[in-house]
Design a protein around this motif. Structure first.
Motif, PDB file in Angstrom:
ATOM      1  N   VAL A  89       2.353   8.137  -7.712  1.00 56.49           N
ATOM      2  CA  VAL A  89       3.747   7.024  -7.358  1.00 56.49           C
ATOM      3  C   VAL A  89       4.362   7.853  -6.495  1.00 56.49           C
ATOM      4  O   VAL A  89       5.024   8.925  -6.789  1.00 56.49           O
ATOM      5  CB  VAL A  89       4.143   6.627  -8.785  1.00 56.49           C
ATOM      6  CG1 VAL A  89       5.691   5.663  -8.389  1.00 56.49           C
ATOM      7  CG2 VAL A  89       3.360   5.890  -9.653  1.00 56.49           C
ATOM      8  N   ASP A  90       4.732   7.273  -5.231  1.00 59.28           N
ATOM      9  CA  ASP A  90       6.005   7.822  -4.246  1.00 59.28           C
ATOM     10  C   ASP A  90       7.026   7.540  -4.709  1.00 59.28           C
ATOM     11  O   ASP A  90       7.446   6.726  -5.444  1.00 59.28           O
ATOM     12  CB  ASP A  90       5.064   7.461  -2.748  1.00 59.28           C
ATOM     13  CG  ASP A  90       5.297   5.908  -2.674  1.00 59.28           C
ATOM     14  OD1 ASP A  90       6.175   5.210  -3.308  1.00 59.28           O
ATOM     15  OD2 ASP A  90       4.683   5.444  -1.552  1.00 59.28           O
ATOM     16  N   ASP A  91       8.101   7.990  -3.507  1.00 51.47           N
ATOM     17  CA  ASP A  91       9.448   7.776  -3.911  1.00 51.47           C
ATOM     18  C   ASP A  91       9.914   6.231  -3.751  1.00 51.47           C
ATOM     19  O   ASP A  91      10.998   6.000  -4.444  1.00 51.47           O
ATOM     20  CB  ASP A  91      10.157   8.659  -2.762  1.00 51.47           C
ATOM     21  CG  ASP A  91      10.133  10.167  -3.052  1.00 51.47           C
ATOM     22  OD1 ASP A  91       9.721  10.496  -4.122  1.00 51.47           O
ATOM     23  OD2 ASP A  91      10.351  10.681  -1.772  1.00 51.47           O
ATOM     24  N   ALA A  92       8.870   5.452  -3.248  1.00 47.25           N
ATOM     25  CA  ALA A  92       9.339   3.891  -3.204  1.00 47.25           C
ATOM     26  C   ALA A  92       8.811   3.254  -4.337  1.00 47.25           C
ATOM     27  O   ALA A  92       8.727   2.176  -4.284  1.00 47.25           O
ATOM     28  CB  ALA A  92       8.971   3.492  -1.791  1.00 47.25           C
ATOM     29  N   GLY A  93       8.053   3.940  -5.358  1.00 45.22           N
ATOM     30  CA  GLY A  93       7.542   3.459  -6.489  1.00 45.22           C
ATOM     31  C   GLY A  93       6.153   2.524  -6.067  1.00 45.22           C
ATOM     32  O   GLY A  93       5.810   2.021  -7.096  1.00 45.22           O
ATOM     33  N   VAL A  94       5.566   3.226  -5.197  1.00 47.37           N
ATOM     34  CA  VAL A  94       4.275   2.508  -4.608  1.00 47.37           C
ATOM     35  C   VAL A  94       3.143   3.342  -5.531  1.00 47.37           C
ATOM     36  O   VAL A  94       2.924   4.725  -5.170  1.00 47.37           O
ATOM     37  CB  VAL A  94       4.045   2.434  -3.184  1.00 47.37           C
ATOM     38  CG1 VAL A  94       2.621   1.987  -2.943  1.00 47.37           C
ATOM     39  CG2 VAL A  94       5.038   1.488  -2.630  1.00 47.37           C
ATOM     40  N   PHE A  95       2.219   2.796  -5.888  1.00 45.65           N
ATOM     41  CA  PHE A  95       1.011   3.380  -6.839  1.00 45.65           C
ATOM     42  C   PHE A  95      -0.164   3.548  -5.827  1.00 45.65           C
ATOM     43  O   PHE A  95      -0.560   2.392  -5.077  1.00 45.65           O
ATOM     44  CB  PHE A  95       0.808   2.787  -7.999  1.00 45.65           C
ATOM     45  CG  PHE A  95      -0.456   3.094  -8.812  1.00 45.65           C
ATOM     46  CD1 PHE A  95      -0.287   4.057  -9.688  1.00 45.65           C
ATOM     47  CD2 PHE A  95      -1.725   2.627  -8.693  1.00 45.65           C
ATOM     48  CE1 PHE A  95      -1.228   4.668 -10.290  1.00 45.65           C
ATOM     49  CE2 PHE A  95      -2.911   2.989  -9.403  1.00 45.65           C
ATOM     50  CZ  PHE A  95      -2.656   4.099 -10.223  1.00 45.65           C
ATOM     51  N   SER A  96      -0.765   4.587  -5.557  1.00 45.75           N
ATOM     52  CA  SER A  96      -1.849   4.745  -4.747  1.00 45.75           C
ATOM     53  C   SER A  96      -3.110   5.553  -5.789  1.00 45.75           C
ATOM     54  O   SER A  96      -2.969   6.588  -6.140  1.00 45.75           O
ATOM     55  CB  SER A  96      -1.684   5.770  -3.522  1.00 45.75           C
ATOM     56  OG  SER A  96      -0.473   5.074  -2.869  1.00 45.75           O
TER      57      SER A  96
END
Length: 150
Positions: A89-96
């Motif tokens: 989960v990146d700083d923008a809240g996007v899950f990869s």
């Protein structure tokens, strides 16, 4: 019917690189919705003490046994499973997503499934760190997961 999954021994929020494993930070785990790879139920950080999910499902008697179906149950009759998806989960809240574990429902003992249908609850307990200290992946069957009547 409900399937409740209780997980312990999470691998941590940072997984260092290793043989055939590039390493990741911001690690989280959740249950993947059927046919919606990016829609996750109950996203938990990889350094949580524990994680738990409760999934609604229907249990339909068939000539080959009980068929469990629901929005978070994958696969065809006779080979159903639940995906635990690992990702960052990146700083923008996007899950990869970078890997998944398949909790194999066809590996649940038929007697346990029948009793769970009667009680309305199936319980799975497992640890989420593999033998190399990385997030658990691949097909998960007993004894790696313990299935009981909840």
């Amino acid at each position: 019917m409900r399937i409740h999954i209780e997980a312990s021994d999470l691998p941590g929020r940072t997984c260092p690189p290793g043989a055939g494993f590039p390493g990741y930070s911001g690690v989280h785990v959740g249950v993947q919705r059927r046919d919606r790879r990016d829609e996750l139920l109950g996203l938990h950080p990889g350094d949580a003490t524990s994680a738990a999910w409760t999934l609604e499902c229907t249990a339909t008697p068939t000539p080959g046994g009980v068929d469990l179906r629901g929005p978070h149950i994958q696969g065809r009759p006779g080979s159903r499973f639940i995906y635990l998806s690992w990702g960052t989960v990146d700083d923008a809240g996007v899950f990869s997503m970078f890997r998944r574990a398949k909790l194999m429902l066809d590996a649940v003992d038929a007697g346990t499934v029948d009793a769970a249908v009667r009680s309305g609850r199936l319980l799975g307990r497992l640890g989420l760190t593999d033998g190399r200290g990385e997030p658990l992946c691949a097909a998960v069957r007993p004894p790696r997961i313990e299935w009981t009547v909840g």
